[in-house]
Design a protein around this motif. Structure first.
Motif, PDB file in Angstrom:
ATOM      1  N   GLU A 436       0.843  -1.204   0.000  1.00 17.07           N
ATOM      2  CA  GLU A 436       0.000   0.000   0.000  1.00 17.07           C
ATOM      3  C   GLU A 436       0.886   1.265   0.000  1.00 17.07           C
ATOM      4  O   GLU A 436       0.599   2.253  -0.666  1.00 17.07           O
ATOM      5  CB  GLU A 436      -0.814  -0.114   1.287  1.00 17.07           C
ATOM      6  CG  GLU A 436      -1.685   0.959   1.731  1.00 17.07           C
ATOM      7  CD  GLU A 436      -2.116   0.603   3.202  1.00 17.07           C
ATOM      8  OE1 GLU A 436      -2.152  -0.596   3.579  1.00 17.07           O
ATOM      9  OE2 GLU A 436      -2.392   1.546   3.947  1.00 17.07           O
ATOM     10  N   ALA A 437       2.018   1.194   0.707  1.00 23.24           N
ATOM     11  CA  ALA A 437       2.898   2.364   0.795  1.00 23.24           C
ATOM     12  C   ALA A 437       3.782   2.519  -0.434  1.00 23.24           C
ATOM     13  O   ALA A 437       4.065   3.640  -0.857  1.00 23.24           O
ATOM     14  CB  ALA A 437       3.768   2.260   2.048  1.00 23.24           C
ATOM     15  N   LEU A 438       4.232   1.393  -1.012  1.00 21.86           N
ATOM     16  CA  LEU A 438       5.235   1.477  -2.084  1.00 21.86           C
ATOM     17  C   LEU A 438       4.728   1.095  -3.466  1.00 21.86           C
ATOM     18  O   LEU A 438       5.351   1.446  -4.466  1.00 21.86           O
ATOM     19  CB  LEU A 438       6.432   0.560  -1.752  1.00 21.86           C
ATOM     20  CG  LEU A 438       7.197   0.863  -0.469  1.00 21.86           C
ATOM     21  CD1 LEU A 438       8.369  -0.106  -0.317  1.00 21.86           C
ATOM     22  CD2 LEU A 438       7.714   2.296  -0.456  1.00 21.86           C
ATOM     23  N   GLY A 439       3.647   0.334  -3.530  1.00 22.29           N
ATOM     24  CA  GLY A 439       3.152  -0.147  -4.828  1.00 22.29           C
ATOM     25  C   GLY A 439       3.786  -1.473  -5.200  1.00 22.29           C
ATOM     26  O   GLY A 439       4.883  -1.817  -4.736  1.00 22.29           O
ATOM     27  N   GLU A 440       3.058  -2.233  -6.067  1.00 17.40           N
ATOM     28  CA  GLU A 440       3.478  -3.597  -6.440  1.00 17.40           C
ATOM     29  C   GLU A 440       4.862  -3.624  -7.082  1.00 17.40           C
ATOM     30  O   GLU A 440       5.684  -4.484  -6.783  1.00 17.40           O
ATOM     31  CB  GLU A 440       2.484  -4.199  -7.461  1.00 17.40           C
ATOM     32  CG  GLU A 440       1.041  -4.305  -7.000  1.00 17.40           C
ATOM     33  CD  GLU A 440       0.800  -5.555  -6.185  1.00 17.40           C
ATOM     34  OE1 GLU A 440       1.728  -6.346  -6.046  1.00 17.40           O
ATOM     35  OE2 GLU A 440      -0.333  -5.715  -5.670  1.00 17.40           O
ATOM     36  N   ALA A 441       5.107  -2.651  -7.988  1.00 13.29           N
ATOM     37  CA  ALA A 441       6.343  -2.712  -8.780  1.00 13.29           C
ATOM     38  C   ALA A 441       7.566  -2.601  -7.869  1.00 13.29           C
ATOM     39  O   ALA A 441       8.533  -3.364  -7.991  1.00 13.29           O
ATOM     40  CB  ALA A 441       6.350  -1.598  -9.819  1.00 13.29           C
ATOM     41  N   GLN A 442       7.506  -1.664  -6.921  1.00 11.52           N
ATOM     42  CA  GLN A 442       8.662  -1.466  -6.044  1.00 11.52           C
ATOM     43  C   GLN A 442       8.875  -2.669  -5.123  1.00 11.52           C
ATOM     44  O   GLN A 442      10.014  -3.083  -4.874  1.00 11.52           O
ATOM     45  CB  GLN A 442       8.455  -0.191  -5.220  1.00 11.52           C
ATOM     46  CG  GLN A 442       9.765   0.397  -4.775  1.00 11.52           C
ATOM     47  CD  GLN A 442       9.610   1.727  -4.045  1.00 11.52           C
ATOM     48  OE1 GLN A 442      10.427   2.051  -3.237  1.00 11.52           O
ATOM     49  NE2 GLN A 442       8.587   2.497  -4.312  1.00 11.52           N
ATOM     50  N   VAL A 443       7.769  -3.221  -4.630  1.00 10.84           N
ATOM     51  CA  VAL A 443       7.903  -4.375  -3.743  1.00 10.84           C
ATOM     52  C   VAL A 443       8.488  -5.564  -4.530  1.00 10.84           C
ATOM     53  O   VAL A 443       9.325  -6.315  -4.011  1.00 10.84           O
ATOM     54  CB  VAL A 443       6.544  -4.740  -3.085  1.00 10.84           C
ATOM     55  CG1 VAL A 443       6.649  -6.042  -2.293  1.00 10.84           C
ATOM     56  CG2 VAL A 443       6.085  -3.603  -2.174  1.00 10.84           C
ATOM     57  N   ALA A 444       8.108  -5.688  -5.808  1.00 11.36           N
ATOM     58  CA  ALA A 444       8.651  -6.783  -6.628  1.00 11.36           C
ATOM     59  C   ALA A 444      10.165  -6.620  -6.802  1.00 11.36           C
ATOM     60  O   ALA A 444      10.923  -7.598  -6.710  1.00 11.36           O
ATOM     61  CB  ALA A 444       7.955  -6.813  -7.988  1.00 11.36           C
TER      62      ALA A 444
END
Ligand SMILES: Cc1cc2nc3c(=O)[nH]c(=O)nc-3n(C[C@H](O)[C@H](O)[C@H](O)COP(=O)(O)OP(=O)(O)OC[C@H]3O[C@@H](n4cnc5c(N)ncnc54)[C@H](O)[C@@H]3O)c2cc1C
Length: 466
Positions: A436-444
């Motif tokens: 929620e804080a960073l978005g899917e792309a960054q977490v990936a």
């Protein structure tokens, strides 16, 4: 991930690596390692190993890798997001015996330390030589520099001097494979390859175990003056902060404390804080090398405070008086625990100018959930510690209230251009909110980095990632 259990054979190998007295296996000895300072979170390690050298850390990691046993690095256990709690059992690897200051290099203004050195001991050692290591987490007399590096810890002086990441220039770290990696060094400039030093800072013990740290030092400012300023109106205090900065004055700290936090500290310490009935206090420190320059700055700051309706400006010039003012600030977390042993702390951060809408939103949430909420924190850098007190809220209502409140305050901070934690980290407690804080792309991308360091996921599992 499926992990193997620590059996007799592994314990016996660990004893060969670090010696019998540094391997703990019985229940009572393990208890201190089941938790950090996060309220209500604990997990049982199977064994605790206290390392005294890089070689020992490396051997423990090689063994853990071979046996697929999880390892949780630990400094002082003063974290506030469960980072040092062994969520998947296995080995707790304590670094607190690696507590030596290795070298003070006055020619290069660099200090080399082991990770278990207590942060306050670094302050005292370099200040005795007229030097300055600015990062000053409120826990500085207990937490370790290794924990500060792993958490990317900050403190009140962030306004002017930045945080831990701004002072670490070199690291020795042991990878999950047991290999030893040296990154950076006593260098002011260094663009050789990716910046691995900064990647490891704030990685919360999930990428590598830090075994040596090189810190950049500054000359110690010769003059420091603290001002304690009570306000009857929170907005007036917030406006004062913006006005100070607009006057091109950058104090080393601008802390704020709500009335209820002051009252809690008074109850704990049994001492009265001046103007304790004021709505909010600002604690402002101005520093520099020349008395006249510092005096000129603090006079402007004092006048601005009074123009914005401050009740008074109390000035502390000498060390004992300044220490008394800071004692109140540093004791707030303990005082809130004393006021309500069960409480929930959030650590949101917003752009400095968004503190007033954040505070209004927090008060609205407190009213909506009919719960006592006390705020304090770093007005100068936008990092607000929001404490929800359980008091006599029934257990079932509390169990539903905490996640709802957390969700809403994160949404509020994100909507104001902020994020969900400014200094306490994601750890075990906030990992459900990372995406929620960073978005899917960054977490990936972060998952890819984790896999490159730790393909078998043995280092500090159950942290950071959702
Ligand atoms: C009263 C109080 C006040 C606080 N004030 C502040 C504050 O002002 N600012 C702030 O930023 N924080 C603050 N904190 C939080 C805490 O003190 C910091 O997060 C601190 O950096 C933790 O250090 P530690 O040695 O206790 O680490 P631990 O709690 O033992 O560990 C923290 C994390 O670091 C990892 N770790 C520890 N050592 C190593 C290592 N050598 N290599 C790799 N990973 C490692 C652990 O696995 C864990 O994920 C406060 C806490 C309390 C209780």
């Amino acid at each position: 991930m499926i992990y193997d259990k620590v059996d007799e054979r592994i314990v016996s190998e660990l004893r060969q690596i670090v010696g019998t007295e540094d391997v703990l296996i019985d229940g009572e000895a393990l208890e201190p390692y089941t938790h950090d300072e996060t309220v209500g979170l604990s997990a049982q390690p199977e064994v605790v190993v206290r390392a005294r050298s890089t070689e020992a850390v490396s051997a423990v990691m090689r063994l853990a890798q071979r046996e697929r046993v999880p390892v949780t690095p630990r400094g002082a256990g003063y974290g506030l997001s469960g980072g040092a709690v062994p969520m998947c059992g296995g080995i707790v690897l304590s670094l607190d015996r690696m507590n030596h200051i290795l070298e003070l290099d006055k020619d290069n203004l660099m200090l080399t330390v082991e990770p278990g050195v207590v942060t306050g001991d670094i302050h005292r050692a370099v200040e005795a030589e007229g030097l300055f290591y600015p990062p000053d987490p409120a826990s500085l007399d207990s937490c370790t520099i290794g924990g500060n590096v792993a958490e990317g810890a900050g403190g009140p002086r962030a306004v002017k001097y930045g945080v831990t990441k701004d002072y670490v220039v070199g690291l020795e770290a042991v990878l999950p494979s047991g290999e030893v990696m040296h990154c950076g060094g006593k260098l002011v400039k260094n663009v050789t390859g990716y910046n691995m030093v900064q990647l490891l800072i704030g990685s919360e013990g999930t990428l590598a175990v830090v075994t040596q740290i090189v810190l950049r030092l500054l000359p110690l400012p010769k003059v420091q003056v603290d001002l304690l300023v009570p306000f009857d109106d929170f907005q007036a205090a917030a406006d004062t902060v913006s006005d100070i900065v607009a006057h091109r004055i950058v104090p080393s700290t601008i802390e704020f404390m709500e009335r209820d936090s002051i009252v809690a500290v008074e109850a704990l310490l049994g001492k009265e804080v001046p103007h304790h009935d004021a709505t909010a206090h600002l604690l402002i420190q101005v520093d520099g090398n020349r008395q006249e320059a510092v005096d000129a700055d603090f006079e402007v700051v004092g006048e601005l405070c009074l123009e914005h309706g401050a009740r008074d400006v109390l000035v502390a010039r000498d060390r004992p008086t300044r220490d008394r003012l800071w004692e109140a600030r540093r004791m707030i977390i303990d005082a809130l625990k004393h006021a309500s042993p069960i409480n929930h702390m959030e650590d949101v951060v917003v752009p400095r100018a968004q503190i007033p809408p954040l505070m209004r939103g927090v008060k609205a949430l407190a009213d909506k959930h009919e719960v006592r909420v006390i705020c304090f924190g770093h007005a100068g850098d936008g990092n607000v510690h929001v404490n929800v007190l359980k008091d006599d809220v029934p257990d079932a209502r509390w169990a539903a209230l905490v996640p709802a409140f957390t969700e809403e305050i994160y949404a509020l901070a994100l909507s104001l251009g902020g994020t969900i934690t400014g200094e306490h980290g994601i750890g075990a407690t906030r990992r459900g909110h990372l995406t929620e804080a960073l978005g899917e792309a960054q977490v990936a991308v972060m998952r890819g980095i984790k896999a490159a360091f730790d393909p078998n996921g043995i280092l500090n599992p159950g942290k950071v990632f959702p």
